[in-house]
Design a protein around this motif. Sequence first.
Motif, PDB file in Angstrom:
ATOM      1  N   MET A 263       0.783  -1.112   0.008  1.00 22.28           N
ATOM      2  CA  MET A 263      -0.166   0.097  -0.066  1.00 22.28           C
ATOM      3  C   MET A 263       0.827   1.322   0.115  1.00 22.28           C
ATOM      4  O   MET A 263       0.501   2.361  -0.786  1.00 22.28           O
ATOM      5  N   ALA A 264       2.081   1.236   0.943  1.00 22.22           N
ATOM      6  CA  ALA A 264       2.941   2.189   0.851  1.00 22.22           C
ATOM      7  C   ALA A 264       3.404   2.615  -0.445  1.00 22.22           C
ATOM      8  O   ALA A 264       3.637   3.942  -0.821  1.00 22.22           O
ATOM      9  N   LEU A 265       3.887   1.564  -1.249  1.00 22.01           N
ATOM     10  CA  LEU A 265       4.331   1.657  -2.592  1.00 22.01           C
ATOM     11  C   LEU A 265       3.398   2.331  -3.216  1.00 22.01           C
ATOM     12  O   LEU A 265       3.760   3.102  -4.300  1.00 22.01           O
ATOM     13  N   GLU A 266       2.139   1.824  -3.393  1.00 16.95           N
ATOM     14  CA  GLU A 266       1.172   2.360  -4.261  1.00 16.95           C
ATOM     15  C   GLU A 266       0.596   3.703  -4.015  1.00 16.95           C
ATOM     16  O   GLU A 266       0.513   4.630  -4.940  1.00 16.95           O
ATOM     17  N   ASP A 267       0.560   4.054  -2.782  1.00 16.04           N
ATOM     18  CA  ASP A 267       0.391   5.448  -2.315  1.00 16.04           C
ATOM     19  C   ASP A 267       1.416   6.600  -2.833  1.00 16.04           C
ATOM     20  O   ASP A 267       0.880   7.515  -3.327  1.00 16.04           O
ATOM     21  N   ILE A 268       2.821   5.950  -3.172  1.00 16.07           N
ATOM     22  CA  ILE A 268       3.573   7.047  -3.496  1.00 16.07           C
ATOM     23  C   ILE A 268       3.844   7.170  -4.990  1.00 16.07           C
ATOM     24  O   ILE A 268       4.449   7.843  -5.719  1.00 16.07           O
ATOM     25  N   SER A 269       3.134   6.040  -5.520  1.00 14.73           N
ATOM     26  CA  SER A 269       3.579   6.022  -7.240  1.00 14.73           C
ATOM     27  C   SER A 269       3.283   7.116  -8.103  1.00 14.73           C
ATOM     28  O   SER A 269       3.984   7.393  -9.007  1.00 14.73           O
ATOM     29  N   GLY A 270       2.026   7.859  -7.626  1.00 13.95           N
ATOM     30  CA  GLY A 270       1.912   9.161  -8.323  1.00 13.95           C
ATOM     31  C   GLY A 270       3.154  10.298  -8.145  1.00 13.95           C
ATOM     32  O   GLY A 270       2.859  11.177  -8.791  1.00 13.95           O
ATOM     33  N   ALA A 271       3.878  10.118  -6.900  1.00 12.11           N
ATOM     34  CA  ALA A 271       4.811  11.326  -6.619  1.00 12.11           C
ATOM     35  C   ALA A 271       5.769  10.686  -6.574  1.00 12.11           C
ATOM     36  O   ALA A 271       6.828  11.108  -5.579  1.00 12.11           O
ATOM     37  N   ALA A 272       6.544   9.541  -7.109  1.00 14.49           N
ATOM     38  CA  ALA A 272       7.516   8.935  -6.729  1.00 14.49           C
ATOM     39  C   ALA A 272       8.704   9.888  -7.315  1.00 14.49           C
ATOM     40  O   ALA A 272       9.991   9.828  -6.586  1.00 14.49           O
ATOM     41  N   ALA A 273       8.671  10.771  -8.094  1.00 11.16           N
ATOM     42  CA  ALA A 273       9.644  11.480  -8.675  1.00 11.16           C
ATOM     43  C   ALA A 273       9.872  12.862  -7.808  1.00 11.16           C
ATOM     44  O   ALA A 273      10.764  13.689  -8.051  1.00 11.16           O
ATOM     45  N   ASP A 274       8.946  13.283  -6.835  1.00  8.65           N
ATOM     46  CA  ASP A 274       8.909  14.338  -6.187  1.00  8.65           C
ATOM     47  C   ASP A 274      10.281  14.705  -5.410  1.00  8.65           C
ATOM     48  O   ASP A 274      10.600  13.593  -4.803  1.00  8.65           O
ATOM     49  N   ASN A 275      10.598  15.719  -5.313  1.00  8.53           N
ATOM     50  CA  ASN A 275      11.624  16.124  -4.453  1.00  8.53           C
ATOM     51  C   ASN A 275      11.631  15.523  -2.973  1.00  8.53           C
ATOM     52  O   ASN A 275      12.532  14.931  -2.243  1.00  8.53           O
ATOM     53  N   GLY A 276      10.505  15.820  -2.504  1.00 12.18           N
ATOM     54  CA  GLY A 276      10.320  15.538  -1.037  1.00 12.18           C
ATOM     55  C   GLY A 276      10.322  13.858  -0.849  1.00 12.18           C
ATOM     56  O   GLY A 276      10.325  13.391   0.310  1.00 12.18           O
ATOM     57  N   ASN A 277      10.263  13.206  -1.920  1.00 10.86           N
ATOM     58  CA  ASN A 277      10.363  11.672  -1.770  1.00 10.86           C
ATOM     59  C   ASN A 277      11.455  11.048  -1.914  1.00 10.86           C
ATOM     60  O   ASN A 277      11.724   9.815  -2.119  1.00 10.86           O
ATOM     61  N   ARG A 278      12.575  11.933  -2.455  1.00  9.66           N
ATOM     62  CA  ARG A 278      13.764  11.186  -2.858  1.00  9.66           C
ATOM     63  C   ARG A 278      14.304  10.294  -1.810  1.00  9.66           C
ATOM     64  O   ARG A 278      14.665   9.073  -2.443  1.00  9.66           O
TER      65      ARG A 278
END
Lengths: 463, 541
Positions: A263-278
């Motif tokens: 679920m955590a992977l899916e939750d971040i999938s739309g924002a994986a490239a965002d600076n804050g998620n590096r």
Amino acid sequence: MISRRRFLTGLGGAMVALPVLESVKFLGGRASASGSETPVYSVFVRQGNGCQQSVPTRDEIDRFWPSQLGAITTESLSQGDSSQAVSELADYASSLLLVRGTRFGFRGQGCGHSGGINQCLTAAEVTGSGRSSLAGGESIDWFLSKQVNPVGVEPLTLMSGPQDAYIAHGLSYTGPQQLRAAANNPFAVYQDLVGLTGASQELLEAIARRRTSVNDLVRTEMRELLGKPYLSASDKQRLQTHFDVIRDIEVNMSCQLTDSEVMALEDISGAAADNGNRVVVAEMMMDLIAMAFSCDANRVATLQIGTGNDGTRYMVDGELQNTYHRISHRIDGDGTEGDPIAGAAVLHHKIDRIFAKMFRHLLDRLSVYTGPTGGPLLDDTVALWTNDLAAGSHNYGDIPQVVAGKAGGYLKTGQYIDAGDVTHNQFLNTLISAAGVCKPDKSPYDSFGDSSLDKGFIGAMIA
Amino acid sequence: MRLATAFLFLASLAPGCVGEAPTNNDKGIDENVAEAPRFPRLTNAQWHATVADLLYLDAPPTLESELQADPPLGRFDNNIQRLIFSAVHWRSFQRAAEEVAEMASTSEGIRTAISPSDMPSDLQDAGRAFIEHFGPRVFRREMRVEEVERYLLVFVEGVDHYPEMSTIHAGIRVTMEALLQSPHFLYRVEDSTSDHIAVSLSGHEIASRLSYAFWNTMPSDELLAAATSGDLDSRDGVRDWANTMFDDKRTEAQFDNFHLQAFQMNEYADLDKDPTLFPDWNREVGEAMQTETLMFLGNEVFGGGGVRELLVSTHAFVNSDLAALYGVEGSFGDEFVPVELDPTQRSGLLTRLGFLTKNATLTQSDPIHRGVFVNLNLICRPFPEVPNLPDSFDPTGDTNREQVDSITGPGTCGGTCHTEIINPIGFGLEHYDALGQYRADEGGQPVNASDVYVFESGQEIAFENGLELSEKLASSAEVHACYIQQLLEYLLGRDLLPADMELVASWAQESVTDGLSIREIILRVVESSNFRYRASKGEMQ
């Protein structure tokens, strides 16, 4: 993106993973005492922009390496060398092999970053500059994968960062000039790795029948094309590669992440490239690498953190800082001009610590699983934390090479050595040997990278 | 009708055996035709656009499956030599094909659009009708009889795989899955052979070259029909068809994409400027600069302009933000409206806001990056190896030029490259600040924008300012050749070879002396032997 519902139920057969595993014959590995071969896993983690260390062109004290060459212990790193970036890895001191004194063999072509990232894992000469720069040779992950993975299993090529940035890719080469883009969405990577493990047997068999039927047709077409008399060598290679990767039965993993992790992977999938998620995406990719290794679904991976001239804005001391690239150049600009950034050297050091913590996360994950020799999986792994520059001023002279893992006992860990200013192909040769690929006479491998470089390996790394 | 009667007979020949002998117009083809891969794979962008066109959708479908990312493909994103294939690619194409097939086969609207209007009810007949109707559009050529039979077997067994669907819908679904994984879909297969060294491509192969060059997607039904009827078997036929393609909006988008990459405009919207000096700077202004530059270049190309006009024209399109920066008087809103810029301050690309702002620092103009950009992208002049950066600079001087000169000019380590190649061009643009605004002086100090640039050939140009610099570059064969070289690379979708460079040189000369329009250059590309022929055994890597 495939929704969780589709992913888990396999409706529409968007994914496949068959319950029947192929009989996998791995080619490489470390001979155990009993004479059988046990696998060694290799993972290459790349930081950009150099580290904060003392280099001849920069008047700064060193905050990266231990203060003294020789043995390193948890105590020495966490106490005497607590001011150094590698102290973040103190808990793993006995598994660490810190190697200074390696340099890239070729100069950059106008852009230190592109020249560095392209040489980093290839030890090959680089042509072109900036975004059009390419390496003239295969990278170590592909070289190893062909030796230690079964046919059809390719190295994992992963990144944390945006795919459309300047020099977004540059680490993994299937061959000369043949750059493979890195995947940056951990959920998509997980899907590709595990397929439809949650689907019913009946559905999986139905998908298998359908895909076999389609694949047979495609194979017929591919054979026709491959039989054409006019094919050039490069065309033939391209088609043959395509033909070879068509498979009816996927080598599947026998393990999965937990539902909450998925679920955590899916939750971040739309924002994986965002600076804050590096950082969090890099750690998710590490989770996936460790999982894939633990299931023996793959034995080789690269992870590129940030892009060529990494413009990530890291959080340091509770504040979002200037871009890492500018901090590494110590000025508020991406070229040669700009106001000095106050305390940039210390900021760079603190970013090095962030990378060290990320690398530690990988070591943690590799320690959770049991490896083929019975100890932590880390003991059967070669994990490298490397950089495509020595320091922020585009130096290629003293690349920070941090190795972790005993590679089944091949590497002499628990020490900090100076390789003596050798080209880094010799360092990569030693890692290749550690991964179980040696010369026919069982002596260490010595000829990876460009043929103009001095052959050899670093004996002091070997137990 | 564009058909040349002399080539009518060719239409009856099987695909792959067209065999047009070189005509008098194609003299020297055997010596000049370039090699190229026979199996260029669709890029991800081309795959999505092609699927949209196959299904007659207005835009590429939003898929839940992700295609494996394409790596940077060199200077342009359609370079077929950089496209690799691996297991990850195959799996992602497989998943995407299955998803598209599910979407299409369960949508009555799409099913109707892609099926023949008189779809039979019998399963075998329906399968044959569907494959003969839809298959050639997927393959971008006629299907051979044995190919139809092969797919028919899959169609008929569709219901075994999807028992919950009607037999015909299930057949459509599984057949689409196979078609979209076929090498004849994933690659633009160039199968033609010949005893000649130069192989004339079939009409369908040329149709694909044209459509992917102009539209970045598959040929339209009309273009495929033209290929079938033999319209594309002659030089004139290809030229005539290409001429009509300029009227398509997709062609404008394709050349926008060319300019975007050739002049690195993607970064315009992602620049930082000092908020104290430039409080009105924001991302939207950068995006407006990108829009303005694209509109300017597109207007010149589609309005009959040549390479010269790109460098010297004062036509512009501005909204209120850009009007203020350009100093254009009048009332402006969010819309971009055509204006003429002040010819005593502005000319073409080098004096436009976007280029100047991108090649500037947070606070100042950046003569070094401006000079580097022009050398690399407008003159196509390679640089010698660049040394490592010194760790610190200690510039001196009152003006930006003096400061740059103090760290890179004569007597410094940058003395050669900077003094002779890079800095002169950048200094010529010193009348434009970090946002591209014109400045008569720099903080009270006079602006010195005069210099001399020496081409690789040894030819010298002297100029007093950016206007003269633009004018003199616009009269230089090197600059015309550089633009044409990039255009050819983009239209062919591959790196150029010596045989290509001969064409570039001859067109560049005409472009300088006769003011050849860019549209005419594009037409010359597609009617050239290098576009319509291939070497019989290309070994290009």
